[in-house]
Design a protein around this motif. Structure first.
Motif, PDB file in Angstrom:
ATOM      1  N   GLN A 281     -46.051 -93.150  88.794  1.00  0.00           N
ATOM      2  CA  GLN A 281     -45.806 -94.508  88.336  1.00  0.00           C
ATOM      3  C   GLN A 281     -46.169 -94.722  86.870  1.00  0.00           C
ATOM      4  N   SER A 282     -46.992 -93.845  86.307  1.00  0.00           N
ATOM      5  CA  SER A 282     -47.381 -94.005  84.908  1.00  0.00           C
ATOM      6  C   SER A 282     -46.576 -93.115  83.984  1.00  0.00           C
ATOM      7  N   SER A 283     -45.532 -92.468  84.501  1.00  0.00           N
ATOM      8  CA  SER A 283     -44.778 -91.510  83.704  1.00  0.00           C
ATOM      9  C   SER A 283     -44.144 -92.152  82.491  1.00  0.00           C
ATOM     10  N   ASN A 284     -43.714 -93.416  82.594  1.00  0.00           N
ATOM     11  CA  ASN A 284     -43.039 -94.048  81.484  1.00  0.00           C
ATOM     12  C   ASN A 284     -43.990 -94.372  80.335  1.00  0.00           C
ATOM     13  N   ALA A 285     -45.276 -94.488  80.647  1.00  0.00           N
ATOM     14  CA  ALA A 285     -46.237 -94.804  79.604  1.00  0.00           C
ATOM     15  C   ALA A 285     -46.566 -93.594  78.752  1.00  0.00           C
ATOM     16  N   ALA A 286     -46.044 -92.424  79.122  1.00  0.00           N
ATOM     17  CA  ALA A 286     -46.384 -91.208  78.405  1.00  0.00           C
ATOM     18  C   ALA A 286     -45.642 -91.093  77.081  1.00  0.00           C
ATOM     19  N   GLY A 287     -44.643 -91.921  76.814  1.00  0.00           N
ATOM     20  CA  GLY A 287     -43.941 -91.825  75.547  1.00  0.00           C
ATOM     21  C   GLY A 287     -42.546 -92.402  75.633  1.00  0.00           C
ATOM     22  N   ALA A 288     -41.670 -91.765  76.407  1.00  0.00           N
ATOM     23  CA  ALA A 288     -40.271 -92.192  76.471  1.00  0.00           C
ATOM     24  C   ALA A 288     -40.136 -93.509  77.221  1.00  0.00           C
ATOM     25  N   LYS A 289     -39.210 -94.331  76.753  1.00  0.00           N
ATOM     26  CA  LYS A 289     -38.925 -95.594  77.427  1.00  0.00           C
ATOM     27  C   LYS A 289     -37.647 -95.470  78.245  1.00  0.00           C
ATOM     28  N   ILE A 290     -37.555 -96.276  79.288  1.00  0.00           N
ATOM     29  CA  ILE A 290     -36.366 -96.293  80.133  1.00  0.00           C
ATOM     30  C   ILE A 290     -35.313 -97.191  79.480  1.00  0.00           C
ATOM     31  N   SER A 291     -34.103 -96.668  79.332  1.00  0.00           N
ATOM     32  CA  SER A 291     -33.022 -97.455  78.743  1.00  0.00           C
ATOM     33  C   SER A 291     -32.406 -98.368  79.793  1.00  0.00           C
ATOM     34  N   LEU A 292     -32.430 -99.653  79.549  1.00  0.00           N
ATOM     35  CA  LEU A 292     -31.844-100.604  80.486  1.00  0.00           C
ATOM     36  C   LEU A 292     -30.322-100.443  80.579  1.00  0.00           C
ATOM     37  N   ASN A 293     -29.732 -99.857  79.558  1.00  0.00           N
ATOM     38  CA  ASN A 293     -28.282 -99.702  79.525  1.00  0.00           C
ATOM     39  C   ASN A 293     -27.809 -98.327  80.002  1.00  0.00           C
ATOM     40  N   LYS A 294     -28.737 -97.416  80.268  1.00  0.00           N
ATOM     41  CA  LYS A 294     -28.353 -96.066  80.693  1.00  0.00           C
ATOM     42  C   LYS A 294     -29.009 -95.625  81.991  1.00  0.00           C
ATOM     43  N   ALA A 295     -30.120 -96.247  82.343  1.00  0.00           N
ATOM     44  CA  ALA A 295     -30.934 -95.777  83.475  1.00  0.00           C
ATOM     45  C   ALA A 295     -30.194 -95.915  84.799  1.00  0.00           C
ATOM     46  N   SER A 296     -30.452 -94.947  85.672  1.00  0.00           N
ATOM     47  CA  SER A 296     -29.953 -95.016  87.040  1.00  0.00           C
ATOM     48  C   SER A 296     -30.924 -95.835  87.887  1.00  0.00           C
ATOM     49  N   GLN A 297     -30.551 -96.099  89.130  1.00  0.00           N
ATOM     50  CA  GLN A 297     -31.443 -96.862  89.999  1.00  0.00           C
ATOM     51  C   GLN A 297     -32.765 -96.114  90.208  1.00  0.00           C
ATOM     52  N   ALA A 298     -32.682 -94.787  90.390  1.00  0.00           N
ATOM     53  CA  ALA A 298     -33.908 -94.000  90.614  1.00  0.00           C
ATOM     54  C   ALA A 298     -34.842 -94.098  89.411  1.00  0.00           C
TER      55      ALA A 298
ATOM     56  N   ILE B 218     -37.036-111.176  88.313  1.00  0.00           N
ATOM     57  CA  ILE B 218     -37.901-110.720  87.224  1.00  0.00           C
ATOM     58  C   ILE B 218     -38.271-111.917  86.348  1.00  0.00           C
ATOM     59  N   GLY B 219     -39.520-112.341  86.454  1.00  0.00           N
ATOM     60  CA  GLY B 219     -40.006-113.480  85.675  1.00  0.00           C
ATOM     61  C   GLY B 219     -40.890-113.026  84.539  1.00  0.00           C
ATOM     62  N   PRO B 220     -41.507-113.985  83.837  1.00  0.00           N
ATOM     63  CA  PRO B 220     -42.363-113.663  82.684  1.00  0.00           C
ATOM     64  C   PRO B 220     -43.493-112.692  83.016  1.00  0.00           C
ATOM     65  N   LYS B 221     -44.127-112.873  84.179  1.00  0.00           N
ATOM     66  CA  LYS B 221     -45.249-111.989  84.523  1.00  0.00           C
ATOM     67  C   LYS B 221     -44.777-110.558  84.715  1.00  0.00           C
ATOM     68  N   SER B 222     -43.638-110.390  85.396  1.00  0.00           N
ATOM     69  CA  SER B 222     -43.089-109.040  85.595  1.00  0.00           C
ATOM     70  C   SER B 222     -42.662-108.445  84.263  1.00  0.00           C
ATOM     71  N   PHE B 223     -42.097-109.299  83.393  1.00  0.00           N
ATOM     72  CA  PHE B 223     -41.617-108.814  82.105  1.00  0.00           C
ATOM     73  C   PHE B 223     -42.758-108.301  81.244  1.00  0.00           C
ATOM     74  N   GLU B 224     -43.929-108.942  81.334  1.00  0.00           N
ATOM     75  CA  GLU B 224     -45.080-108.498  80.543  1.00  0.00           C
ATOM     76  C   GLU B 224     -45.425-107.048  80.841  1.00  0.00           C
ATOM     77  N   LYS B 225     -45.249-106.639  82.105  1.00  0.00           N
ATOM     78  CA  LYS B 225     -45.573-105.269  82.487  1.00  0.00           C
ATOM     79  C   LYS B 225     -44.495-104.270  82.057  1.00  0.00           C
ATOM     80  N   LEU B 226     -43.283-104.807  81.800  1.00  0.00           N
ATOM     81  CA  LEU B 226     -42.143-103.934  81.542  1.00  0.00           C
ATOM     82  C   LEU B 226     -41.746-103.827  80.075  1.00  0.00           C
ATOM     83  N   GLN B 227     -42.077-104.827  79.270  1.00  0.00           N
ATOM     84  CA  GLN B 227     -41.495-104.907  77.931  1.00  0.00           C
ATOM     85  C   GLN B 227     -41.821-103.700  77.056  1.00  0.00           C
ATOM     86  N   GLU B 228     -42.966-103.061  77.270  1.00  0.00           N
ATOM     87  CA  GLU B 228     -43.328-101.910  76.462  1.00  0.00           C
ATOM     88  C   GLU B 228     -42.797-100.598  77.050  1.00  0.00           C
ATOM     89  N   LEU B 229     -42.169-100.698  78.200  1.00  0.00           N
ATOM     90  CA  LEU B 229     -41.703 -99.482  78.887  1.00  0.00           C
ATOM     91  C   LEU B 229     -40.190 -99.325  78.876  1.00  0.00           C
TER      92      LEU B 229
END
Length: 212
Positions: A142-159, A197-208
Motif C-alpha cells: 500500500q505504500s508503494s506509490n510513496a516510494a517515488g513514482a506517481k500514479i497517472s490518473l489518465n493512464k492507470a489501470s484499475q489494478a 472521493i471528497g476533500p478528505k480522500s483527496f488529501e491522501k491522494l494528491q501527492e500520489l
C-alpha cells in the motif's frame, strides 16, 4: 461291522450303486468346500501381504517435493497487470514476460530486471517520464506509490488505482468511468469530481497521483 457288510452285499446291485454314488458325491462336496475355504483364506493372505509390500516399497513423498511458488502483483506499464504465480527462484524479467511484456511507453530501465522474486512482491513498471520506483514486498504494497513514482490518473489501470490508499474496486471503477465520460483529467483536483472521493480522500491522494 462284518454283518453290515454282508447285509449290504446281499442288496440288489443297483441299490448299492446308488448308495455308493451318494457317498462319493457327499465326500466330493465336503472336500471341495474344505479346499475352497482354504483357498480363499490363502488368497486373502496373499493379497494382504502384497498390499503391505507395495506400501513398504512406495517412495516417500515429502510435503515440499513440488517446487516452491511465489505470488507477485504486476502493476504499471505492462500488457496485462495482475497477480501471477511463478516458480521460486524466478526473476523480475520473467514476471514481466508472464504479464505479456512491457508497453511501448514503459520505462524498463527504471526497475531491476534481474532481481529475485519473493512472495507477495509488488512490481511496478514505471512509464516514460516517471521516476524510478523501488520494488516493494508484502505489507509494503500500500505504500508503494510513496516510494517515488506517481500514479497517472489518465493512464492507470484499475489494478494500479487500487494501490492508492482508500481506493478500492468501486472507487477505481468510478475513476475509470469518469475518465471515459469526461475525458482526460486536467488537474489532480478534478479527482474530487469523481463520485465517492471528497476533500478528505483527496488529501491522501494528491501527492500520489498525476495527470501526466
Amino acid at each position: 461291522m462284518m454283518e453290515v457288510i454282508l447285509l449290504i452285499a446281499n442288496w440288489p446291485k443297483h441299490i448299492v450303486a446308488v448308495i455308493l454314488t451318494g457317498i462319493a458325491l457327499i465326500v466330493s462336496v465336503v472336500l471341495f468346500l474344505h479346499f475352497s475355504n482354504i483357498g480363499e483364506e490363502e488368497i486373502e493372505e496373499m493379497n494382504w501381504n502384497f498390499a503391505e509390500e507395495l506400501e513398504e516399497d512406495k517412495p516417500e513423498i515429502e510435503a515440499a517435493a513440488d517446487p516452491g511458488v511465489v505470488t507477485v502483483d504486476m502493476k504499471g506499464a505492462v500488457m496485462r497487470p495482475g497477480v501471477y504465480q511463478l516458480h521460486e527462484g524466478s526473476r523480475v524479467f520473467e514476471a514481466i514476460e508472464s504479464a505479456g511484456g512491457l508497453l511501448p511507453d514503459a520505462f524498463g530501465d527504471g526497475i531491476n530486471l534481474a532481481q529475485l522474486l519473493v512472495d507477495e512482491m509488488v512490481i511496478y513498471v514505471p512509464y516514460l517520464g516517471e521516476e524510478e520506483i523501488p520494488l516493494t514486498m508484502g505489507a509494503e504494497t500500500q505504500s508503494s506509490n510513496a516510494a517515488g513514482a506517481k500514479i497517472s490518473l489518465n493512464k492507470a489501470s484499475q489494478a494500479e488505482l487500487e494501490t492508492l490508499p482508500g481506493i478500492g474496486p468501486a472507487k477505481a471503477e468510478a475513476i475509470l468511468s469518469y475518465r471515459e465520460e469526461q475525458g482526460a483529467f486536467q488537474s489532480v483536483e478534478e479527482l474530487m469530481n469523481v463520485s465517492g472521493i471528497g476533500p478528505k480522500s483527496f488529501e491522501k491522494l494528491q501527492e500520489l497521483v498525476t495527470v501526466q
